[in-house]
Scaffold this motif. Structure first.
Motif, PDB file in Angstrom:
ATOM      1  N   VAL A  32       0.948  -1.093  -0.006  1.00 34.39           N
ATOM      2  CA  VAL A  32       0.012  -0.010  -0.030  1.00 34.39           C
ATOM      3  C   VAL A  32       0.713   1.286  -0.115  1.00 34.39           C
ATOM      4  O   VAL A  32       1.913   1.217   0.871  1.00 34.39           O
ATOM      5  CB  VAL A  32      -0.980  -0.033   1.250  1.00 34.39           C
ATOM      6  CG1 VAL A  32      -1.705   1.518   1.188  1.00 34.39           C
ATOM      7  CG2 VAL A  32      -1.918  -1.051   1.108  1.00 34.39           C
ATOM      8  N   LEU A  41       1.025   1.784  -8.218  1.00 34.86           N
ATOM      9  CA  LEU A  41       0.132   2.628  -7.570  1.00 34.86           C
ATOM     10  C   LEU A  41       0.791   3.971  -6.887  1.00 34.86           C
ATOM     11  O   LEU A  41       2.077   3.729  -6.612  1.00 34.86           O
ATOM     12  CB  LEU A  41      -0.506   1.841  -6.341  1.00 34.86           C
ATOM     13  CG  LEU A  41      -1.184   0.360  -6.567  1.00 34.86           C
ATOM     14  CD1 LEU A  41      -1.544  -0.170  -5.448  1.00 34.86           C
ATOM     15  CD2 LEU A  41      -2.528   0.818  -7.258  1.00 34.86           C
ATOM     16  N   ARG A  90      -0.219   6.977  -4.323  1.00 34.97           N
ATOM     17  CA  ARG A  90      -1.397   7.569  -3.241  1.00 34.97           C
ATOM     18  C   ARG A  90      -1.240   9.216  -3.461  1.00 34.97           C
ATOM     19  O   ARG A  90      -0.215   9.640  -3.159  1.00 34.97           O
ATOM     20  CB  ARG A  90      -0.887   7.165  -1.784  1.00 34.97           C
ATOM     21  CG  ARG A  90      -2.050   7.486  -1.057  1.00 34.97           C
ATOM     22  CD  ARG A  90      -1.870   6.928   0.605  1.00 34.97           C
ATOM     23  NE  ARG A  90      -3.054   6.872   1.155  1.00 34.97           N
ATOM     24  CZ  ARG A  90      -3.373   5.957   2.080  1.00 34.97           C
ATOM     25  NH1 ARG A  90      -2.414   4.853   2.220  1.00 34.97           N
ATOM     26  NH2 ARG A  90      -4.528   6.070   2.823  1.00 34.97           N
ATOM     27  N   ALA A 133     -11.403   4.948  -4.930  1.00 34.81           N
ATOM     28  CA  ALA A 133     -10.212   4.778  -5.717  1.00 34.81           C
ATOM     29  C   ALA A 133      -9.590   6.262  -6.107  1.00 34.81           C
ATOM     30  O   ALA A 133      -8.533   6.298  -6.550  1.00 34.81           O
ATOM     31  CB  ALA A 133     -10.903   3.834  -6.740  1.00 34.81           C
ATOM     32  N   PHE A 179      -6.224   7.303  -5.052  1.00 34.49           N
ATOM     33  CA  PHE A 179      -4.990   6.396  -5.414  1.00 34.49           C
ATOM     34  C   PHE A 179      -5.069   6.872  -6.935  1.00 34.49           C
ATOM     35  O   PHE A 179      -5.949   7.249  -7.760  1.00 34.49           O
ATOM     36  CB  PHE A 179      -5.049   5.021  -5.273  1.00 34.49           C
ATOM     37  CG  PHE A 179      -4.922   4.857  -3.715  1.00 34.49           C
ATOM     38  CD1 PHE A 179      -3.887   4.811  -2.953  1.00 34.49           C
ATOM     39  CD2 PHE A 179      -6.350   4.730  -2.885  1.00 34.49           C
ATOM     40  CE1 PHE A 179      -4.059   4.482  -1.502  1.00 34.49           C
ATOM     41  CE2 PHE A 179      -6.414   4.307  -1.712  1.00 34.49           C
ATOM     42  CZ  PHE A 179      -5.105   4.473  -0.909  1.00 34.49           C
ATOM     43  N   LEU A 230      -3.506   4.843 -10.654  1.00 36.73           N
ATOM     44  CA  LEU A 230      -2.898   3.658 -11.330  1.00 36.73           C
ATOM     45  C   LEU A 230      -1.854   4.159 -12.474  1.00 36.73           C
ATOM     46  O   LEU A 230      -2.019   4.994 -13.345  1.00 36.73           O
ATOM     47  CB  LEU A 230      -3.980   2.749 -11.834  1.00 36.73           C
ATOM     48  CG  LEU A 230      -3.359   1.247 -12.433  1.00 36.73           C
ATOM     49  CD1 LEU A 230      -2.850   0.555 -11.436  1.00 36.73           C
ATOM     50  CD2 LEU A 230      -4.346   0.734 -13.394  1.00 36.73           C
ATOM     51  N   ILE A 260      -1.992  -7.414  -2.081  1.00 35.10           N
ATOM     52  CA  ILE A 260      -1.698  -6.176  -1.366  1.00 35.10           C
ATOM     53  C   ILE A 260      -1.207  -6.388  -0.012  1.00 35.10           C
ATOM     54  O   ILE A 260      -1.760  -7.153   0.780  1.00 35.10           O
ATOM     55  CB  ILE A 260      -3.031  -5.230  -1.378  1.00 35.10           C
ATOM     56  CG1 ILE A 260      -3.594  -5.102  -2.536  1.00 35.10           C
ATOM     57  CG2 ILE A 260      -2.911  -4.177  -0.583  1.00 35.10           C
ATOM     58  CD1 ILE A 260      -4.975  -4.315  -2.846  1.00 35.10           C
ATOM     59  N   THR A 265      -9.227   1.131   2.338  1.00 32.50           N
ATOM     60  CA  THR A 265      -8.141   1.224   1.420  1.00 32.50           C
ATOM     61  C   THR A 265      -7.883   0.134   0.514  1.00 32.50           C
ATOM     62  O   THR A 265      -7.700   0.094  -0.584  1.00 32.50           O
ATOM     63  CB  THR A 265      -6.791   1.547   2.376  1.00 32.50           C
ATOM     64  OG1 THR A 265      -6.723   2.746   2.869  1.00 32.50           O
ATOM     65  CG2 THR A 265      -5.470   1.380   1.502  1.00 32.50           C
ATOM     66  N   SER A 266      -7.890  -1.215   1.044  1.00 33.40           N
ATOM     67  CA  SER A 266      -7.687  -2.351   0.532  1.00 33.40           C
ATOM     68  C   SER A 266      -8.879  -2.491  -0.687  1.00 33.40           C
ATOM     69  O   SER A 266      -8.472  -2.952  -1.740  1.00 33.40           O
ATOM     70  CB  SER A 266      -7.710  -3.365   1.236  1.00 33.40           C
ATOM     71  OG  SER A 266      -6.818  -3.587   2.360  1.00 33.40           O
ATOM     72  N   LEU A 271      -7.813  -0.016  -3.497  1.00 31.69           N
ATOM     73  CA  LEU A 271      -6.968  -0.558  -4.340  1.00 31.69           C
ATOM     74  C   LEU A 271      -6.884  -1.670  -5.253  1.00 31.69           C
ATOM     75  O   LEU A 271      -6.573  -1.925  -6.348  1.00 31.69           O
ATOM     76  CB  LEU A 271      -5.545  -0.856  -3.367  1.00 31.69           C
ATOM     77  CG  LEU A 271      -5.037   0.402  -2.834  1.00 31.69           C
ATOM     78  CD1 LEU A 271      -3.844  -0.155  -1.617  1.00 31.69           C
ATOM     79  CD2 LEU A 271      -4.582   1.350  -3.861  1.00 31.69           C
ATOM     80  N   SER A 272      -7.986  -2.671  -4.611  1.00 34.09           N
ATOM     81  CA  SER A 272      -8.367  -3.969  -5.373  1.00 34.09           C
ATOM     82  C   SER A 272      -9.225  -3.517  -6.727  1.00 34.09           C
ATOM     83  O   SER A 272      -8.750  -4.060  -7.657  1.00 34.09           O
ATOM     84  CB  SER A 272      -9.254  -4.890  -4.636  1.00 34.09           C
ATOM     85  OG  SER A 272      -9.634  -5.996  -5.038  1.00 34.09           O
ATOM     86  N   LEU A 275      -6.430  -2.414  -8.993  1.00 31.91           N
ATOM     87  CA  LEU A 275      -5.430  -3.513  -9.628  1.00 31.91           C
ATOM     88  C   LEU A 275      -6.151  -4.204 -10.668  1.00 31.91           C
ATOM     89  O   LEU A 275      -5.680  -4.789 -11.678  1.00 31.91           O
ATOM     90  CB  LEU A 275      -4.654  -4.079  -8.516  1.00 31.91           C
ATOM     91  CG  LEU A 275      -4.133  -3.433  -7.453  1.00 31.91           C
ATOM     92  CD1 LEU A 275      -3.656  -4.101  -6.158  1.00 31.91           C
ATOM     93  CD2 LEU A 275      -2.723  -2.812  -8.425  1.00 31.91           C
TER      94      LEU A 275
END
Length: 256
Positions: A147, A182, A184, A203, A206, A208, A219, A229-230, A233-234, A237
């Protein structure tokens, strides 16, 4: 010729045993001269453990048993939690080695705020132990993605604790670590926000920066709290090319 071969094997075995005895003897001398201490209780350790804790502190860590496989929330019995039956945090596997309190919280704070990398080693060993247990019948991810911290935050802290854990795990499990995809954006640190504001994280926080060419990734983070957050990010991704995104964290916190 057969006699010479047998004699050679016996000699090789004898010298190998001598080498092992010599190494054990030298290791004992070094342990006595340079005794280690437990990361948590500072008790002197005559034999250094890989996790850098004494046997008592290692056994006392609050293991996250019976956790939900999709969000790692602690439960009284194994299985998918009620929330993840309706909307799972990830369709892949989510693991958190420890529950975020007592000794586990101390280790995280020591790594995160005191630059105590010995505490980080203890956390990474607990994580790798959990990974080995949970992936006995599954293939490991092909890439570890920590992360990210925002650039100003990383400058102030000096390093990214999630990236540090990722490199420890990558070295032990022989999985490459990728920092590139990634980024932030600067913002208020999550640990200062209440739950309802954390859940608004999406999202847009963040970016990409690079496409993925590995279908199965994980992650890496130090603490999993709301999962916002996860989850963000998922989604990123998967939009970037990942087919399955797992989540690996050192500890799992539960907000009241």
């Amino acid at each position: 010729m057969a006699y010479r071969t047998q004699r050679s094997k016996r000699l090789d075995s004898y010298f190998r045993q001598c080498d092992n005895r010599t190494m054990t003897w030298w290791q004992t001398i070094l342990d006595l001269l340079f005794a280690d201490t437990c990361v948590l209780c500072s008790q002197t350790q005559l034999r250094r453990a890989e996790h850098l804790l004494c046997a008592f502190c290692w056994a006392a860590l609050p293991r996250n048993v019976n956790a939900c496989p999709h969000c790692a929330i602690p439960q009284t019995s194994p299985g998918i939690c009620g929330r993840c039956q309706l909307q799972p945090l990830t369709s892949g596997l989510c693991i958190a080695a420890l529950r975020h309190h007592a000794e586990a919280r101390t280790l995280v704070h020591q790594l995160k705020y005191a630059h105590n990398f010995r505490a980080g080693i203890s956390l990474s060993r607990a994580m790798s132990q959990t990974v080995h247990l949970r992936y006995r019948e599954e293939r490991l991810p092909g890439l570890l993605i920590p992360v990210p911290l925002s650039y100003p935050r990383q400058i102030l802290r000096g390093y990214n604790q999630a990236a540090w854990l990722a490199h420890q795990l990558g070295h032990e499990l022989n999985i490459p670590v990728f920092h590139g995809p990634l980024k932030r954006k600067p913002g208020t640190p999550q640990h200062t926000l209440p739950r309802h504001q954390r859940l608004r994280l999406n999202a847009a926080s963040f970016a990409l920066r690079a496409p993925l060419h590995t279908p199965h990734v994980a992650i890496i983070d130090d603490v999993l709290t709301t999962g916002a957050t996860s989850a963000a990010l998922s989604k990123l991704l998967k939009a970037g090319g990942a087919e399955r995104v797992d989540i690996w964290c050192a500890t799992r916190a539960v907000l009241d």
